[in-house]
Design an enzyme around this catalytic site. Structure first.
Site, mmCIF file in Angstrom:
data_model
loop_
_atom_site.group_PDB
_atom_site.id
_atom_site.type_symbol
_atom_site.label_atom_id
_atom_site.label_comp_id
_atom_site.label_asym_id
_atom_site.label_seq_id
_atom_site.Cartn_x
_atom_site.Cartn_y
_atom_site.Cartn_z
ATOM 1 N N GLU A 109 -7.166 0.561 -4.443
ATOM 2 C CA GLU A 109 -7.140 0.435 -2.990
ATOM 3 C C GLU A 109 -8.465 -0.049 -2.398
ATOM 4 O O GLU A 109 -8.465 -0.943 -1.536
ATOM 5 C CB GLU A 109 -6.715 1.769 -2.368
ATOM 6 C CG GLU A 109 -5.251 2.098 -2.653
ATOM 7 C CD GLU A 109 -4.881 3.539 -2.369
ATOM 8 O OE1 GLU A 109 -5.759 4.304 -1.912
ATOM 9 O OE2 GLU A 109 -3.713 3.909 -2.610
ATOM 10 N N ASP A 166 0.876 -1.173 0.000
ATOM 11 C CA ASP A 166 0.000 0.000 0.000
ATOM 12 C C ASP A 166 0.910 1.217 0.000
ATOM 13 O O ASP A 166 1.466 1.596 1.033
ATOM 14 C CB ASP A 166 -0.897 -0.025 1.243
ATOM 15 C CG ASP A 166 -1.768 1.224 1.367
ATOM 16 O OD1 ASP A 166 -1.776 2.039 0.428
ATOM 17 O OD2 ASP A 166 -2.417 1.394 2.416
ATOM 18 N N LYS A 203 3.321 11.533 -3.484
ATOM 19 C CA LYS A 203 2.366 10.744 -4.268
ATOM 20 C C LYS A 203 1.390 11.659 -5.006
ATOM 21 O O LYS A 203 0.877 11.306 -6.068
ATOM 22 C CB LYS A 203 1.621 9.783 -3.343
ATOM 23 C CG LYS A 203 0.623 8.871 -4.024
ATOM 24 C CD LYS A 203 -0.014 7.942 -3.010
ATOM 25 C CE LYS A 203 -1.103 7.083 -3.612
ATOM 26 N NZ LYS A 203 -1.726 6.188 -2.613
ATOM 27 N N ASP A 237 -12.852 4.887 1.553
ATOM 28 C CA ASP A 237 -11.418 4.857 1.841
ATOM 29 C C ASP A 237 -10.870 6.286 1.874
ATOM 30 O O ASP A 237 -10.671 6.913 0.839
ATOM 31 C CB ASP A 237 -10.707 4.030 0.760
ATOM 32 C CG ASP A 237 -9.210 3.898 0.997
ATOM 33 O OD1 ASP A 237 -8.712 4.444 2.000
ATOM 34 O OD2 ASP A 237 -8.538 3.236 0.183
#
Length: 556
Positions: free
Chosen positions: A176, A13, A75, A198
């Protein structure tokens, strides 16, 4: 079992604020501990004063003393164009220098050079790989890596490039929320339609899946790749800075080191406020001359007030995804919360109110995604068929046409893998080549769409406008990676060209980086001490941790 099959696989992850690695041991999914003994590794990379690369908690601890040499939340820049609105919006929030590369890609200037985001991400993935090898006592070369469901093709390609730099073979890239649902199903039976909400440190995703007898079919997905815990921290830090400026007339945002301290203090206060009604923020000497200190208490309602609109954005995305999936909130079998930010009481409360039910918390919110990725990696290598993942596209994909419009070939939420062919013609007389401009998104006009790449198909027969026709084919694999080809329909001669990303690492640069793995800045020297500044920062962090206990003992 042969030697290849005996090599362990991992699930990664790759988070905006933290990374988690997991594996399957004797049929049981297990979270990997890093070499500090932690399961969460901060997604922080730094170049220390002695020129060595630092990762994770060690890098994070020296961020205050070395803000320009410490990279976090990168990211959000991965696979994007420097000129994109998303990058331009992120730049003021970053404490390090980001410059524009030759291909309109963002690069980080530190340690005397400009780093591509793929390089830095690859270095971090390399550290995670070493952690897994130390934990397992075996070489690790294969992984399943997760990405936000809303990541576009360029971002997924950039993730693969980073993995190549780290020496990892990517078995598959999965979304994800899908990974989280897979992990959840490993603990308890899932049957029917479920929603995965999420909310992590840097991105938000929500997906609706139908789970039947081991088949995980995504019905709809959406999200916001610029909405996460970092934004909640930023809001609280800005609110504290405004209060300080109102009292003392000093703008704390102008000093990068002070702002980094304020960011970290805001993050700690936010975490505390998930369990407590109040949290103290104590930053001595935020101004040296004259000496000024920031000492205040933050109430939970303060945090909720300054972040209320962020919670509204979460629900707007969720509402749209459910409408596109044609699913009513009260018809779901489960609502699963994933990501550390779902611990915030206001977030959980708004989710509960929207769905009209108590959400499920049957698995660690920050470990679920990595565990699901590990399960899928293990299944791929072992050839198991106990689960099948059927995902969808998160964005529409198409081409730009001569009239300034976008012709969509593959719509959002199309089931993967997918392939579509559309016939086009030349737009002017005598035209011997056409430029295929690949775009993404829901916009109808070219100037509002996201450019993914472009290529030219040459050697067409000169003819009046519209007489020569070209077939353009879009193919997306199960991971959401796109390949575009074109064929001259007039001659029957096929010419296939894969679109190169409009920004990011050029193929030749990627090869150069992989070939130069001996670069001292990319390869930490085993057994060497970290910087003195990092040690000092670690000691200060430990002192801050122990100070409340000492105060209580003294008061007692």
């Amino acid at each position: 079992m042969d030697t290849v099959a005996a090599e362990p696989t991992i699930g990664i992850d790759l988070g905006t604020t933290h990374c988690v690695v997991a594996t399957v041991q004797q049929g049981k999914p297990t979270v990997v501990k890093n070499q500090r003994g932690d399961t969460l590794t901060p997604s922080v990379i730094a170049i220390g004063k002695q020129g060595r690369m630092l990762f994770g908690q060690v890098a994070k601890m020296q961020a205050v003393t070395n803000p320009l040499g410490t990279v976090y939340a990168s990211k959000r820049l991965l696979g994007r164009r420097y000129s994109s609105p998303a990058v331009q919006a992120a730049l003021p929030r970053l404490g390090y220098e980001v410059v524009k590369g030759e291909r309109d890609e963002p690069r980080v200037r530190m340690g005397g050079r400009d780093w591509s985001i793929e390089e830095l991400t690859g270095a971090l993935l390399g550290e995670l790989k070493r952690d897994a090898e130390a934990f397992l006592g075996k070489t690790v070369t294969r992984a399943v890596i997760t990405v936000p469901a809303y990541f576009n093709d360029r971002q997924r390609q950039a993730t693969r490039s980073a993995a190549q730099i780290a020496g990892l073979e990517v078995l598959r890239i999965i979304n994800e929320p899908t990974a989280a649902a897979l992990a959840y199903a490993s603990r308890r039976k899932l049957d029917g339609k479920v929603a995965v909400f999420d909310l992590g440190g840097g991105t938000f995703d929500v997906s609706v899946l139908e789970v039947r007898e081991g088949i995980f079919e995504v019905n709809g997905t959406g999200g916001d790749s610029l909405l996460g815990g970092e934004d909640f921290d930023q809001r609280l830090a800005s609110w504290l800075a405004e209060g300080f400026k109102g009292t003392h007339g000093v703008d704390l945002g102008k000093d990068q080191a002070v702002w980094q301290r304020l960011r970290e203090a805001s993050e700690r206060a936010k975490i505390s406020l998930s369990a407590e009604a109040e949290a103290q923020v104590n930053l001595p000497f935020v101004r040296a001359d004259p000496p000024l200190h920031l000492l205040t208490r933050v109430r939970r309602e303060d945090l909720e007030r300054v972040t209320a609109d962020l919670c509204e954005r979460l629900l707007l995305v969720t509402k749209r995804v459910l409408e596109e999936a044609n699913v009513a909130p009260d018809s779901l079998a489960e609502v699963i919360l994933v990501g550390g930010m779902t611990r915030m009481p206001l977030v959980a409360e708004r989710v509960r109110g929207f769905f009209g039910r108590e959400p499920s918390r049957g698995i660690h919110p920050e470990e679920a995604v990595a565990l699901g990725a590990a399960i899928h990696a293990w299944s791929l290598v072992e050839g198991r068929t106990d689960h099948v993942l059927l995902d969808v596209t998160s964005h529409s994909l198409g081409v730009a046409t001569a009239d300034g419009r976008v012709r969509k070939l593959i719509p959002r939420n199309a089931v993967l893998p997918a392939a579509r062919t559309q016939r086009f013609s030349t737009s002017r007389s005598g035209q011997t080549s056409v430029t295929v401009v690949v775009v993404q998104g829901e916009a109808e006009a070219i100037d509002e769409a996201e450019l993914l790449g472009e290529f030219a198909l040459e050697g067409l027969r000169p003819a009046p406008a519209g007489d020569v026709e070209v077939d353009v084919t879009f193919e997306i694999d199960a991971e959401g990676l796109l390949c575009v080809s074109a064929r001259d329909a007039d001659s029957g001669r096929q010419q296939s060209v894969t679109a190169q990303p409009a920004a990011g690492l050029a193929p030749e640069e990627l090869k150069r980086i992989i070939a130069s793995k001996s670069d001292s800045l990319l390869a930490p020297v085993a057994g060497q001490p970290v910087d003195v500044l990092a040690k000092l920062a670690a000691a200060m962090a430990e002192l801050r941790r122990l100070l409340p206990r000492v105060t209580q003992m003294t008061a007692g």
